[in-house]
Design a protein around this motif. Sequence first.
Motif, PDB file in Angstrom:
ATOM      1  N   GLY A   1     -63.712  -6.997 -18.606  1.00 52.54           N
ATOM      2  CA  GLY A   1     -64.327  -6.094 -17.661  1.00 52.54           C
ATOM      3  C   GLY A   1     -65.191  -6.850 -16.665  1.00 52.54           C
ATOM      4  O   GLY A   1     -65.605  -7.988 -16.905  1.00 52.54           O
ATOM      5  N   CYS A   2     -65.482  -6.207 -15.532  1.00 49.61           N
ATOM      6  CA  CYS A   2     -66.229  -6.888 -14.463  1.00 49.61           C
ATOM      7  C   CYS A   2     -67.685  -7.137 -14.861  1.00 49.61           C
ATOM      8  O   CYS A   2     -68.183  -8.264 -14.756  1.00 49.61           O
ATOM      9  N   PHE A   3     -68.387  -6.106 -15.331  1.00 48.04           N
ATOM     10  CA  PHE A   3     -69.752  -6.317 -15.816  1.00 48.04           C
ATOM     11  C   PHE A   3     -69.758  -7.323 -16.968  1.00 48.04           C
ATOM     12  O   PHE A   3     -70.634  -8.196 -17.052  1.00 48.04           O
ATOM     13  N   ALA A   4     -68.779  -7.193 -17.861  1.00 51.73           N
ATOM     14  CA  ALA A   4     -68.716  -8.080 -19.021  1.00 51.73           C
ATOM     15  C   ALA A   4     -68.568  -9.533 -18.592  1.00 51.73           C
ATOM     16  O   ALA A   4     -69.210 -10.434 -19.153  1.00 51.73           O
ATOM     17  N   THR A   5     -67.717  -9.784 -17.611  1.00 54.81           N
ATOM     18  CA  THR A   5     -67.540 -11.148 -17.120  1.00 54.81           C
ATOM     19  C   THR A   5     -68.843 -11.699 -16.563  1.00 54.81           C
ATOM     20  O   THR A   5     -69.280 -12.797 -16.918  1.00 54.81           O
ATOM     21  N   CYS A   6     -69.473 -10.944 -15.691  1.00 53.99           N
ATOM     22  CA  CYS A   6     -70.694 -11.410 -15.035  1.00 53.99           C
ATOM     23  C   CYS A   6     -71.805 -11.681 -16.049  1.00 53.99           C
ATOM     24  O   CYS A   6     -72.481 -12.717 -15.992  1.00 53.99           O
ATOM     25  N   ILE A   7     -71.983 -10.788 -16.992  1.00 50.70           N
ATOM     26  CA  ILE A   7     -73.052 -10.932 -17.983  1.00 50.70           C
ATOM     27  C   ILE A   7     -72.757 -12.077 -18.943  1.00 50.70           C
ATOM     28  O   ILE A   7     -73.642 -12.880 -19.277  1.00 50.70           O
ATOM     29  N   GLN A   8     -71.507 -12.181 -19.378  1.00 53.65           N
ATOM     30  CA  GLN A   8     -71.163 -13.271 -20.296  1.00 53.65           C
ATOM     31  C   GLN A   8     -71.344 -14.643 -19.659  1.00 53.65           C
ATOM     32  O   GLN A   8     -71.835 -15.570 -20.312  1.00 53.65           O
ATOM     33  N   LEU A   9     -70.953 -14.786 -18.397  1.00 54.06           N
ATOM     34  CA  LEU A   9     -71.154 -16.065 -17.729  1.00 54.06           C
ATOM     35  C   LEU A   9     -72.628 -16.444 -17.735  1.00 54.06           C
ATOM     36  O   LEU A   9     -72.977 -17.632 -17.783  1.00 54.06           O
ATOM     37  N   GLY A  10     -73.499 -15.435 -17.721  1.00 54.64           N
ATOM     38  CA  GLY A  10     -74.930 -15.700 -17.713  1.00 54.64           C
ATOM     39  C   GLY A  10     -75.519 -16.126 -19.044  1.00 54.64           C
ATOM     40  O   GLY A  10     -76.529 -16.834 -19.067  1.00 54.64           O
ATOM     41  N   ILE A  11     -74.919 -15.710 -20.165  1.00 55.89           N
ATOM     42  CA  ILE A  11     -75.571 -15.985 -21.461  1.00 55.89           C
ATOM     43  C   ILE A  11     -74.703 -16.738 -22.474  1.00 55.89           C
ATOM     44  O   ILE A  11     -75.219 -17.175 -23.508  1.00 55.89           O
ATOM     45  N   LEU A  12     -73.429 -16.933 -22.205  1.00 57.76           N
ATOM     46  CA  LEU A  12     -72.598 -17.648 -23.189  1.00 57.76           C
ATOM     47  C   LEU A  12     -73.097 -19.063 -23.493  1.00 57.76           C
ATOM     48  O   LEU A  12     -73.037 -19.494 -24.650  1.00 57.76           O
ATOM     49  N   PRO A  13     -73.592 -19.816 -22.501  1.00 55.87           N
ATOM     50  CA  PRO A  13     -74.091 -21.154 -22.836  1.00 55.87           C
ATOM     51  C   PRO A  13     -75.218 -21.134 -23.868  1.00 55.87           C
ATOM     52  O   PRO A  13     -75.302 -22.022 -24.725  1.00 55.87           O
ATOM     53  N   LEU A  14     -76.090 -20.124 -23.796  1.00 56.34           N
ATOM     54  CA  LEU A  14     -77.174 -20.022 -24.778  1.00 56.34           C
ATOM     55  C   LEU A  14     -76.628 -19.712 -26.166  1.00 56.34           C
ATOM     56  O   LEU A  14     -77.082 -20.284 -27.168  1.00 56.34           O
ATOM     57  N   ALA A  15     -75.637 -18.817 -26.234  1.00 53.69           N
ATOM     58  CA  ALA A  15     -75.034 -18.494 -27.524  1.00 53.69           C
ATOM     59  C   ALA A  15     -74.311 -19.703 -28.097  1.00 53.69           C
ATOM     60  O   ALA A  15     -74.371 -19.969 -29.306  1.00 53.69           O
TER      61      ALA A  15
END
Length: 324
Positions: free
Chosen positions: A133-147
């Motif tokens: 999803g579009c929101f999902a892509t944008c949000i994941q790009l923001g926090i996946l490195p921390l996870a």
Amino acid sequence: MTKAKVGIVGGAGYTAGELIRILLNHPQAEIGWVHSQSQGGKPVTTVHQDLLGEIELAFTAELDWSVIDILFLCSGHGASQAFLQENTVPDSIRIVDLSQDFRLADPSHNYVYGLPELNKNQIKETSWVANPGCFATCIQLGILPLAHAGLLSDDVHIHAITGSTGAGQKPTATSHFSWRNNNISVYKAFRHQHLREINQSLLSLQPNYSAKLNFLPVRGNFTRGIFASLYTAVSIKLEEAQELYRQFYEDSPFVFVAETHPHLKQVVNTNKGIIYLEQHDDTLLIISMIDNLLKGASGQAVQNMNLMMGWDETAGLRLKSSMF
């Protein structure tokens, strides 16, 4: 060179229109047919009017599997699953589904979640991709490195505003011009459907993460793009976080860590994701931006096709933003 042939189902919508625009200039793929039950027989340009002079195809109501190698499903949520139950797609045809029908892992299907920055190797080996999803892509790009680094330990607070094209082409009470222009509103606060796929990805990287994603989605009074601001408590300094993000995305050709505060026009009409970090005491502020129709939908779908076919990941996707 013989090009791979593409079929598009749900060809009258926004995501299909973006796919057609990209594929018309793709070096290794070309359009075999564009399917639409409602527009069958009419020229594609009757709906996608900006393509006048670019394409002479008409929409078809028929499904000729013999002429395509790749199938994009661009219909609404729930429609992809119904379509595949009603139609037998040959196993030789690769499928990219742009709906939410197969994004969550389940024993009932073999679709790979198609976020290249997370699952690139799996995408290369599969024939079935569920586009995020579009929101999902944008949000994941923001926090996946921390996870990935095991650094998510607190709630993540997310405020993300999206353009009106995120609501699809069919007019609704909250997407027509008179309501949307000079207006702004929150919807599906803390319960947006994309939270499920975001959590699925976070847990794949950091299984012990148990805090909350507090997500406020906002309807914006512009046509395309997503601007997300996220913040959470972290135990590292800004310089360490910046290096962490750069390393995580070093093999991701479309994601960039900005050194100066970014703005939405930098990503509109491109397949880019731009990330910017700031630290305020022990809180990390993360800005994440994409074009909801490209990196959030059709551009990412083509990126997934490229990976599935063994082509250059960036093929057809070197798109320029419109700054003015």
